[in-house]
Write a protein that holds these residues in place. Sequence first.
Motif, PDB file in Angstrom:
ATOM      1  N   UNK A   1      34.153  42.756  54.841  1.00 52.93           N
ATOM      2  CA  UNK A   1      35.610  42.741  54.850  1.00 52.93           C
ATOM      3  C   UNK A   1      36.106  43.024  53.433  1.00 52.93           C
ATOM      4  N   UNK A   2      37.076  43.892  53.323  1.00 48.23           N
ATOM      5  CA  UNK A   2      37.618  44.314  52.034  1.00 48.23           C
ATOM      6  C   UNK A   2      38.692  43.339  51.564  1.00 48.23           C
ATOM      7  N   UNK A   3      38.673  43.000  50.275  1.00 51.05           N
ATOM      8  CA  UNK A   3      39.679  42.129  49.687  1.00 51.05           C
ATOM      9  C   UNK A   3      40.689  42.969  48.916  1.00 51.05           C
ATOM     10  N   UNK A   4      41.931  42.510  48.917  1.00 47.27           N
ATOM     11  CA  UNK A   4      42.998  43.212  48.199  1.00 47.27           C
ATOM     12  C   UNK A   4      43.838  42.193  47.458  1.00 47.27           C
ATOM     13  N   UNK A   5      44.088  42.461  46.177  1.00 45.37           N
ATOM     14  CA  UNK A   5      44.882  41.584  45.320  1.00 45.37           C
ATOM     15  C   UNK A   5      46.305  42.120  45.238  1.00 45.37           C
ATOM     16  N   UNK A   6      47.287  41.218  45.300  1.00 49.51           N
ATOM     17  CA  UNK A   6      48.684  41.641  45.257  1.00 49.51           C
ATOM     18  C   UNK A   6      49.535  40.582  44.569  1.00 49.51           C
ATOM     19  N   UNK A   7      50.557  41.051  43.851  1.00 51.71           N
ATOM     20  CA  UNK A   7      51.529  40.116  43.274  1.00 51.71           C
ATOM     21  C   UNK A   7      52.804  40.072  44.118  1.00 51.71           C
ATOM     22  N   UNK A   8      52.783  40.740  45.265  1.00 52.81           N
ATOM     23  CA  UNK A   8      53.895  40.708  46.207  1.00 52.81           C
ATOM     24  C   UNK A   8      53.654  39.548  47.183  1.00 52.81           C
ATOM     25  N   UNK A   9      54.139  38.376  46.819  1.00 51.11           N
ATOM     26  CA  UNK A   9      53.851  37.140  47.560  1.00 51.11           C
ATOM     27  C   UNK A   9      55.144  36.565  48.105  1.00 51.11           C
TER      28      UNK A   9
ATOM     29  N   UNK B   1      56.701  27.955  40.925  1.00 51.11           N
ATOM     30  CA  UNK B   1      55.897  28.941  40.198  1.00 51.11           C
ATOM     31  C   UNK B   1      56.722  30.129  39.725  1.00 51.11           C
ATOM     32  N   UNK B   2      56.529  30.481  38.462  1.00 51.12           N
ATOM     33  CA  UNK B   2      57.186  31.650  37.896  1.00 51.12           C
ATOM     34  C   UNK B   2      56.369  32.911  38.092  1.00 51.12           C
ATOM     35  N   UNK B   3      55.128  32.754  38.508  1.00 48.98           N
ATOM     36  CA  UNK B   3      54.229  33.872  38.744  1.00 48.98           C
ATOM     37  C   UNK B   3      53.353  33.516  39.937  1.00 48.98           C
ATOM     38  N   UNK B   4      53.219  34.455  40.873  1.00 47.38           N
ATOM     39  CA  UNK B   4      52.380  34.250  42.056  1.00 47.38           C
ATOM     40  C   UNK B   4      51.526  35.489  42.309  1.00 47.38           C
ATOM     41  N   UNK B   5      50.335  35.282  42.841  1.00 43.35           N
ATOM     42  CA  UNK B   5      49.522  36.387  43.319  1.00 43.35           C
ATOM     43  C   UNK B   5      48.752  35.911  44.548  1.00 43.35           C
ATOM     44  N   UNK B   6      48.274  36.880  45.313  1.00 44.65           N
ATOM     45  CA  UNK B   6      47.519  36.527  46.512  1.00 44.65           C
ATOM     46  C   UNK B   6      46.342  37.474  46.668  1.00 44.65           C
ATOM     47  N   UNK B   7      45.351  37.003  47.375  1.00 49.09           N
ATOM     48  CA  UNK B   7      44.211  37.806  47.772  1.00 49.09           C
ATOM     49  C   UNK B   7      44.266  37.876  49.282  1.00 49.09           C
ATOM     50  N   UNK B   8      44.135  39.082  49.818  1.00 49.07           N
ATOM     51  CA  UNK B   8      44.127  39.270  51.264  1.00 49.07           C
ATOM     52  C   UNK B   8      42.781  39.823  51.704  1.00 49.07           C
ATOM     53  N   UNK B   9      42.364  39.420  52.877  1.00 51.18           N
ATOM     54  CA  UNK B   9      41.171  39.970  53.523  1.00 51.18           C
ATOM     55  C   UNK B   9      41.588  40.337  54.941  1.00 51.18           C
ATOM     56  N   UNK B  10      41.462  41.600  55.293  1.00 49.48           N
ATOM     57  CA  UNK B  10      41.897  42.045  56.609  1.00 49.48           C
ATOM     58  C   UNK B  10      43.388  41.869  56.822  1.00 49.48           C
TER      59      UNK B  10
ATOM     60  N   UNK C   1      32.133  40.097  42.234  1.00 47.83           N
ATOM     61  CA  UNK C   1      32.388  40.257  40.806  1.00 47.83           C
ATOM     62  C   UNK C   1      33.601  41.148  40.575  1.00 47.83           C
ATOM     63  N   UNK C   2      33.751  42.218  41.350  1.00 45.82           N
ATOM     64  CA  UNK C   2      34.896  43.116  41.162  1.00 45.82           C
ATOM     65  C   UNK C   2      36.208  42.404  41.508  1.00 45.82           C
ATOM     66  N   UNK C   3      36.185  41.549  42.526  1.00 44.92           N
ATOM     67  CA  UNK C   3      37.380  40.773  42.887  1.00 44.92           C
ATOM     68  C   UNK C   3      37.741  39.837  41.738  1.00 44.92           C
ATOM     69  N   UNK C   4      36.752  39.130  41.209  1.00 44.30           N
ATOM     70  CA  UNK C   4      36.997  38.198  40.105  1.00 44.30           C
ATOM     71  C   UNK C   4      37.550  38.919  38.881  1.00 44.30           C
ATOM     72  N   UNK C   5      36.986  40.066  38.566  1.00 45.15           N
ATOM     73  CA  UNK C   5      37.476  40.835  37.418  1.00 45.15           C
ATOM     74  C   UNK C   5      38.907  41.303  37.637  1.00 45.15           C
ATOM     75  N   UNK C   6      39.240  41.689  38.866  1.00 49.08           N
ATOM     76  CA  UNK C   6      40.607  42.102  39.180  1.00 49.08           C
ATOM     77  C   UNK C   6      41.599  40.964  39.027  1.00 49.08           C
ATOM     78  N   UNK C   7      41.227  39.791  39.516  1.00 51.23           N
ATOM     79  CA  UNK C   7      42.103  38.620  39.394  1.00 51.23           C
ATOM     80  C   UNK C   7      42.293  38.266  37.923  1.00 51.23           C
TER      81      UNK C   7
END
Length: 157
Positions: free
Chosen positions: A1-9, A50-59, A92-98
């Motif tokens: 399953x692919x993970x996607x990082x977003x600051x649109x929360x 929170x003044x800043x939010x991010x999320x990780x999505x899977x599927x 590791x790539x997810x962690x580096x992205x975050x």
Amino acid sequence: MQARLSSNVDFSDVAHVMEHITHEDCKEVMAVRMGRYNAIETASHLYDASGFLCKMEAGGVPCAVGGAVSVWPGYGSMWMFTTPVFQNVLSLSVLKGVKKVMLNAFRSRNIHRAEARCMESHKLSSRWIEFMGGKLDCRLPQFGIHKEDFLQYSWIM
């Protein structure tokens, strides 16, 4: 399953994660919060503060949310909570992205110091914080409501 990082929360993302939170993360929340666990109330507090939010999505479904609460100008308190799905998409790539998103958010908001705390018994959380560049400041004995020990980490920009 692919993970996607977003600051649109939006609130529903935070609420979803808090409704499906891992057991260890829930224990950590309850160690510093009075009363029974209420996912929507907890999500509301995190989202509003929170003044800043991010999320990780899977599927297309949120599996982690994190953010920073401004304590003072230039000083923030970090938080992150996950669902069990997060463990399946962690790489590791997810962690580096975050890490990149987090550090860019600090810089763009002129944060010179950020802190995060975790229960000492929550080993995954402390490893995550250390990978993200957090430096252990101190041990906080009996910091939790029921005398749970915590660790405090910081990032100095």
